[in-house]
Design a protein around this motif. Sequence first.
Motif, PDB file in Angstrom:
ATOM      1  N   ASN A   1      -1.223  -3.573  -3.938  1.00 20.78           N
ATOM      2  CA  ASN A   1      -0.670  -4.686  -4.715  1.00 20.78           C
ATOM      3  C   ASN A   1      -0.228  -4.214  -6.098  1.00 20.78           C
ATOM      4  OD1 ASN A   1      -1.679  -7.132  -6.788  1.00 20.78           O
ATOM      5  ND2 ASN A   1      -0.364  -7.790  -5.094  1.00 20.78           N
ATOM      6  N   ARG A   2      -1.013  -3.349  -6.713  1.00 22.93           N
ATOM      7  CA  ARG A   2      -0.698  -2.874  -8.058  1.00 22.93           C
ATOM      8  C   ARG A   2       0.510  -1.942  -8.070  1.00 22.93           C
ATOM      9  NH1 ARG A   2      -5.079  -0.127  -8.982  1.00 22.93           N
ATOM     10  NH2 ARG A   2      -4.142   1.890  -8.499  1.00 22.93           N
TER      11      ARG A   2
ATOM     12  N   ARG B   1     -10.828  -2.778   0.449  1.00 27.04           N
ATOM     13  CA  ARG B   1     -10.535  -3.528  -0.775  1.00 27.04           C
ATOM     14  C   ARG B   1      -9.846  -2.663  -1.811  1.00 27.04           C
ATOM     15  NH1 ARG B   1     -16.561  -6.098  -0.717  1.00 27.04           N
ATOM     16  NH2 ARG B   1     -16.164  -7.872   0.673  1.00 27.04           N
ATOM     17  N   GLU B   2     -10.316  -1.428  -1.984  1.00 27.06           N
ATOM     18  CA  GLU B   2      -9.685  -0.521  -2.946  1.00 27.06           C
ATOM     19  C   GLU B   2      -8.240  -0.252  -2.563  1.00 27.06           C
ATOM     20  OE1 GLU B   2     -12.245   2.852  -2.919  1.00 27.06           O
ATOM     21  OE2 GLU B   2     -13.680   1.995  -4.358  1.00 27.06           O
TER      22      GLU B   2
ATOM     23  N   ARG C   1      -6.057  -3.351  -3.370  1.00 26.91           N
ATOM     24  CA  ARG C   1      -5.819  -3.460  -4.817  1.00 26.91           C
ATOM     25  C   ARG C   1      -4.726  -2.494  -5.248  1.00 26.91           C
ATOM     26  NH1 ARG C   1     -11.429  -4.756  -5.616  1.00 26.91           N
ATOM     27  NH2 ARG C   1     -11.965  -2.578  -5.346  1.00 26.91           N
TER      28      ARG C   1
ATOM     29  N   LEU D   1     -10.592  -9.412  -5.060  1.00 33.42           N
ATOM     30  CA  LEU D   1      -9.178  -9.095  -4.868  1.00 33.42           C
ATOM     31  C   LEU D   1      -8.211 -10.119  -5.454  1.00 33.42           C
ATOM     32  CD1 LEU D   1      -9.240  -7.861  -1.145  1.00 33.42           C
ATOM     33  CD2 LEU D   1      -8.970  -6.448  -3.189  1.00 33.42           C
TER      34      LEU D   1
END
Length: 334
Positions: free
Chosen positions: A207-208, A200-201, A204, A227
């Motif tokens: 995407n960022r 998940r990290e 993120r 998310l």
Amino acid sequence: MGDDGTREWAAGDGFIELDGLEKVFDVRRRAGRFRRERQRVRAVDGISFRVARGEMVGYIGPNGAGKSTTIKMLTGILTPSGGRVRIAGIDPARERTRLASRIGVVFGQRTMLWWDLPLIDSYRLAHRMYRVPDARFRANLDRCVELLDLGDLLKVPVRQLSLGQRMRGDIAAALLHDPDVLYLDEPTIGLDVISKTRVREFLRELNRDRGTTVLLTTHDLQDIEQLCGRVMVIDHGRLLYDGTTAGLHEAGGGERTLVVDLERETPPLELPGAPGARVVRVEGTRQYLAFPATQSAAPLVARVAAAYPLVDLSVREPDIESVIARMYGERAGA
């Protein structure tokens, strides 16, 4: 965003565009001892939505809802029976080779890695297959290895990797060619808590920092909550909801819970001036009051504070799993 929490869009504003997308399968089923009948199963039934570049969207539904069928049409694996689909202006079914360099795909229950080869060899094959420039490949590989903690696994045969290790390896393989879109179908299935957190990290940050568009299908609704700013709910091939997670609570008719700690034990609270509020549980000096998710908690808090000896209180948001289950149940009973 519409008044009901659902998403509104205009034609042409999407990086991923679906208009009335359909997929029908012909299935033969036994109709007697020696006879079979052909039935038409509508797996995807007129779905339309837009996903803007850089969005991270959850696409959820029960088994057999049509999620994986949608993903397969978005990647060009399946040809639609009707409707229109475009990814960055590309028709996946007609230009699958051209689209391949723009997308990355991870199917949680399958792997694109070579089973008997070390992990690094699968990455080298992807390097050649996608014709990624050497410098770009090395930079992407180094980044994925660092963020997904793959350094000690590169020389290990894929068949010797744990499920969590292989899943992280698959995600890295899907990103070595810098795809614009990443499709994730159950990316955290069977993973332990640590592996889920790491994945998940990474997503993120991807995407960022890279602006990668992500479409995520999962049964683990914590993936969605942690998310995705937007969620779509599909059932029996039809789109039931498209909007924010907060709006999903309202659309599903969910309830929030006011947790009240009193100075002393009392009978269940009586609040005649608070319509829709009711005590659902009493645990000594603590009482739990359910009230509609669409209502503000402030009037209820004020009434409790005015009528009872209050020590502390908190508001709990509705559980997303119960909201989704309620939506499916209402549809089944319709």
